[in-house]
Design an enzyme around this catalytic site. Structure first.
Site, PDB file in Angstrom:
ATOM      1  N   CYS A  86     160.019 177.457 126.894  1.00 56.94           N
ATOM      2  CA  CYS A  86     160.255 176.150 127.522  1.00 56.94           C
ATOM      3  C   CYS A  86     161.738 175.818 127.646  1.00 56.94           C
ATOM      4  CB  CYS A  86     159.519 175.060 126.754  1.00 56.94           C
ATOM      5  SG  CYS A  86     157.732 175.232 126.918  1.00 56.94           S
ATOM      6  N   ASN A 140     152.413 171.428 131.850  1.00 64.82           N
ATOM      7  CA  ASN A 140     153.632 172.089 131.389  1.00 64.82           C
ATOM      8  C   ASN A 140     153.731 173.459 132.064  1.00 64.82           C
ATOM      9  OD1 ASN A 140     155.655 173.411 129.996  1.00 64.82           O
ATOM     10  ND2 ASN A 140     154.904 172.884 127.958  1.00 64.82           N
ATOM     11  N   HIS A 175     162.562 168.704 130.334  1.00 61.26           N
ATOM     12  CA  HIS A 175     161.421 169.614 130.323  1.00 61.26           C
ATOM     13  C   HIS A 175     160.136 168.788 130.222  1.00 61.26           C
ATOM     14  CE1 HIS A 175     158.663 172.717 129.382  1.00 61.26           C
ATOM     15  NE2 HIS A 175     158.498 172.342 128.133  1.00 61.26           N
TER      16      HIS A 175
HETATM   17  N1  COA Z   1     140.204 167.827 123.828  1.00 58.66           N
HETATM   18  C1  COA Z   1     139.571 167.130 122.866  1.00 58.66           C
HETATM   19  N2  COA Z   1     139.873 167.247 121.574  1.00 58.66           N
HETATM   20  C2  COA Z   1     140.852 168.094 121.233  1.00 58.66           C
HETATM   21  C3  COA Z   1     141.547 168.848 122.202  1.00 58.66           C
HETATM   22  C4  COA Z   1     141.176 168.700 123.544  1.00 58.66           C
HETATM   23  N3  COA Z   1     141.785 169.377 124.525  1.00 58.66           N
HETATM   24  N4  COA Z   1     142.465 169.600 121.558  1.00 58.66           N
HETATM   25  C5  COA Z   1     142.355 169.340 120.251  1.00 58.66           C
HETATM   26  N5  COA Z   1     141.386 168.429 120.051  1.00 58.66           N
HETATM   27  C6  COA Z   1     140.943 167.860 118.797  1.00 58.66           C
HETATM   28  C7  COA Z   1     141.285 168.721 117.594  1.00 58.66           C
HETATM   29  O1  COA Z   1     140.282 169.678 117.372  1.00 58.66           O
HETATM   30  C8  COA Z   1     141.367 167.705 116.489  1.00 58.66           C
HETATM   31  O2  COA Z   1     140.064 167.399 116.088  1.00 58.66           O
HETATM   32  P1  COA Z   1     139.732 167.054 114.548  1.00 58.66           P
HETATM   33  O3  COA Z   1     140.562 165.852 114.229  1.00 58.66           O
HETATM   34  O4  COA Z   1     138.267 166.834 114.561  1.00 58.66           O
HETATM   35  O5  COA Z   1     140.159 168.273 113.783  1.00 58.66           O
HETATM   36  C9  COA Z   1     141.926 166.518 117.199  1.00 58.66           C
HETATM   37  O6  COA Z   1     141.638 166.648 118.586  1.00 58.66           O
HETATM   38  C10 COA Z   1     143.426 166.403 117.034  1.00 58.66           C
HETATM   39  O7  COA Z   1     143.745 165.202 117.548  1.00 58.66           O
HETATM   40  P2  COA Z   1     145.120 164.587 117.233  1.00 58.66           P
HETATM   41  O8  COA Z   1     145.509 164.790 115.807  1.00 58.66           O
HETATM   42  O9  COA Z   1     145.069 163.191 117.713  1.00 58.66           O
HETATM   43  O10 COA Z   1     146.042 165.463 118.114  1.00 58.66           O
HETATM   44  P3  COA Z   1     147.546 165.225 118.347  1.00 58.66           P
HETATM   45  O11 COA Z   1     147.850 163.785 118.398  1.00 58.66           O
HETATM   46  O12 COA Z   1     148.326 166.068 117.424  1.00 58.66           O
HETATM   47  O13 COA Z   1     147.743 165.751 119.831  1.00 58.66           O
HETATM   48  C11 COA Z   1     148.689 167.499 121.104  1.00 58.66           C
HETATM   49  C12 COA Z   1     147.616 167.088 120.107  1.00 58.66           C
HETATM   50  C13 COA Z   1     148.591 169.001 121.311  1.00 58.66           C
HETATM   51  C14 COA Z   1     148.465 166.792 122.435  1.00 58.66           C
HETATM   52  C15 COA Z   1     150.084 167.107 120.567  1.00 58.66           C
HETATM   53  O14 COA Z   1     150.212 167.520 119.241  1.00 58.66           O
HETATM   54  C16 COA Z   1     151.202 167.645 121.386  1.00 58.66           C
HETATM   55  O15 COA Z   1     151.362 167.346 122.539  1.00 58.66           O
HETATM   56  N6  COA Z   1     152.093 168.452 120.781  1.00 58.66           N
HETATM   57  C17 COA Z   1     153.181 169.044 121.478  1.00 58.66           C
HETATM   58  C18 COA Z   1     152.679 170.146 122.322  1.00 58.66           C
HETATM   59  C19 COA Z   1     153.724 170.694 123.244  1.00 58.66           C
HETATM   60  O16 COA Z   1     154.500 169.980 123.758  1.00 58.66           O
HETATM   61  N7  COA Z   1     153.718 172.010 123.418  1.00 58.66           N
HETATM   62  C20 COA Z   1     154.586 172.680 124.303  1.00 58.66           C
HETATM   63  C21 COA Z   1     155.945 172.704 123.756  1.00 58.66           C
HETATM   64  S1  COA Z   1     157.081 173.283 124.898  1.00 58.66           S
END
Ligand code: COA
Length: 333
Positions: free
Chosen positions: A113, A290, A260
Site C-alpha cells: 500500500c 482498496n 492511500h
Molecule cells: N462481514 C461480517 N463480519 C465480519 C467480516 C465481514 N466482512 N469480517 C470480519 N467479521 C467479523 C469477525 O469475524 C469478528 O466477529 P467476532 O467478533 O464474532 O469474532 C467481527 O466481525 C470483528 O468485528 P470488529 O471487531 O468490529 O472489526 P473491526 O472493527 O476490527 O473492523 C476491519 C475490521 C478489517 C474493517 C478493520 O480492522 C480495518 O479496517 N482494519 C484496517 C484494514 C486495512 O486498512 N487494511 C489494509 C491496509 S493497507
C-alpha cells in the site's frame, strides 16, 4: 540541480462492478457491516483473462497521452504492485512490451500500500541525480484473483478491489513551482506478519509451495485488522507532519490531501486528528475499495477530472501498509 514534475495522471478500473450485496452471496457478510467499518460500497473485479499489466497499460496510455510526450521518451518504468503477472520477472517488463517499448529500464516495487509513494520517491531520486529525464510510474493491482472469497477470508476480501493508476514524471528546474518538494519513507519489519501472504515462499521449511499449504489457505492474504488500523492512523499523521516540517509548512498550506485508500474510517480519523477540513480530503474508496498501489494515482486522476486538483495546488499524500511500511510526499501539482 534538477527536480521532478508530475506531468499527468491516468487510471483504469475494469468494468465489472461488485457491490457489497454481491459479496453477501459469496460469504457471510452484509452491506451494513462493510459500509460501517470501511465506507466501501462497491469495488471492481477483472474478468479471468485480464492481468495486472493489462490494467497498467490502460492507465499508462492515459497518463502518457495527457503528458503530451512520446512513449519513446520514457527512460524508466517503475511498477508498484503486490499482485504481479508472474512470480518473476517483475511486471514492469510485461508492461514495457505491451507499450511497444524496448531498452528502457524497468523496476518493480513491492511495498504494497506504500508502493506508489515509494515508487514516487525512487523516480524522484533518479531524476534529481540527472540519470533519467522521464519516468513512467504505475501502481496496479488485481486482488480479486488472490483473495479467499469465502467466509474464512471475509475480513480481507471485502476491503480490496482491482485497478490501476499511472503518472508521468519529468525532469524540471528546481525553481519550477510545480515539482515534488519532498518524499519520506519508513518501515518497521517487526510487524511484517500482521498483513502478509505467507506462501509461496522460501521460509516454509522445504518446498516453496505444497498442496498442504494450499489446503490450509496459506496463499491468501492474512491481516490483523485492528493493529493495522491503529498503526495506520498514527503513522500517517506522523509522516505528514514530517513532510510539512521539512518544507516549513503548516497544514493550512496544503490545498488537497490525497491519501492511500485503505479504509474511509482511517482517513476520517487522520483528518480529524490533524483538524483537516473534510472538503480538503479526496476519497475514492467508496467506489473502488482498496486498490493498494493504485489508490493514489487513481485519486489524482479523479481529482483532476472533478476539478478538485488544479495546476499550482499544493498536495500532500500519505500511505500505510504491509511491512509495516509508510510514506508521504509533498508536491505542487
Ligand atoms: N462481514 C461480517 N463480519 C465480519 C467480516 C465481514 N466482512 N469480517 C470480519 N467479521 C467479523 C469477525 O469475524 C469478528 O466477529 P467476532 O467478533 O464474532 O469474532 C467481527 O466481525 C470483528 O468485528 P470488529 O471487531 O468490529 O472489526 P473491526 O472493527 O476490527 O473492523 C476491519 C475490521 C478489517 C474493517 C478493520 O480492522 C480495518 O479496517 N482494519 C484496517 C484494514 C486495512 O486498512 N487494511 C489494509 C491496509 S493497507
Amino acid at each position: 540541480m534538477f527536480a521532478s514534475e508530475i506531468l499527468s495522471a491516468g487510471m483504469y478500473v475494469p468494468p465489472g462492478v461488485v457491490t457489497n450485496h454481491d459479496l453477501s452471496k459469496l460469504m457471510d457478510t452484509t452491506d451494513e457491516w462493510i459500509t460501517q467499518r470501511s465506507g466501501i460500497k462497491e469495488r471492481r473485479w477483472v474478468a479471468p483473462e485480464v492481468t495486472t499489466s493489462d490494467l497498467a497499460l490502460k492507465a499508462a496510455e492515459e497518463a502518457i497521452q495527457k503528458a503530451g510526450i512520446a512513449k519513446e521518451e520514457i527512460d524508466l518504468i517503475v511498477f508498484a504492485t503486490l499482485s504481479p503477472d508472474h512470480e518473476f520477472p517483475g511486471t514492469g517488463v510485461f508492461l514495457q512490451h505491451k507499450l511497444g517499448l524496448a531498452g528502457c529500464a524497468s523496476l518493480d516495487i513491492r511495498q504494497a500500500c506504500s508502493g506508489f509513494l515509494y515508487g514516487l520517491s525512487v523516480a524522484d531520486q533518479f531524476i534529481k541525480t540527472g540519470m533519467y529525464k522521464t519516468v513512467l510510474l504505475v501502481g496496479a493491482e488485481i486482488h480479486s484473483k488472490g483473495m479467499d472469497k469465502t467466509t474464512r477470508g471475509r475480513d480481507v476480501a471485502v476491503l480490496f478491489g482491482d485497478g490501476a493508476g499511472a503518472v508521468v514524471l519529468r525532469r524540471t528546474d528546481v525553481n519550477n513551482p510545480s515539482r515534488i518538494l519532498s518524499t519520506h519513507l519508513h518501515a518497521e519489519g517487526a510487524h511484517a506478519q500482521e498483513l502478509w501472504v505467507q506462501a509461496p515462499g522460501m521460509n516454509l521449511g522445504g518446498d516453496r509451495m505444497t498442496m498442504a499449504m494450499i489446503e490450509e489457505g496459506m496463499q491468501y492474504p492474512k491481516m490483523n485488522g485492528k493493529k493495522v488500523f491503529t498503526h495506520a492512523i498514527r503513522r500517517m499523521a506522523e509522516v505528514l507532519h514530517e513532510g510539512l516540517a521539512q518544507n516549513n509548512m503548516k497544514l493550512d498550506d496544503i490545498d488537497l490531501f490525497l491519501f492511500h485508500q485503505a479504509n474511509l474510517r482511517i482517513n476520517e480519523m487522520v483528518a480529524q486528528e490533524l483538524k483537516i477540513p473534510a472538503e480538503k480530503v479526496f476519497n475514492t474508496i467508496q467506489k473502488y475499495g482498496n486498490t493498494t498501489a493504485a489508490t493514489i494515482p487513481i485519486g489524482m486522476t479523479e481529482a483532476v477530472r472533478a476539478g478538485q486538483l488544479k495546476k499550482g495546488m499544493m498536495v500532500a499524500s500519505a500511505a500505510f501498509g504491509s511491512g509495516f511500511t509508510w510514506a508521504s510526499a509533498i508536491y505542487r501539482w
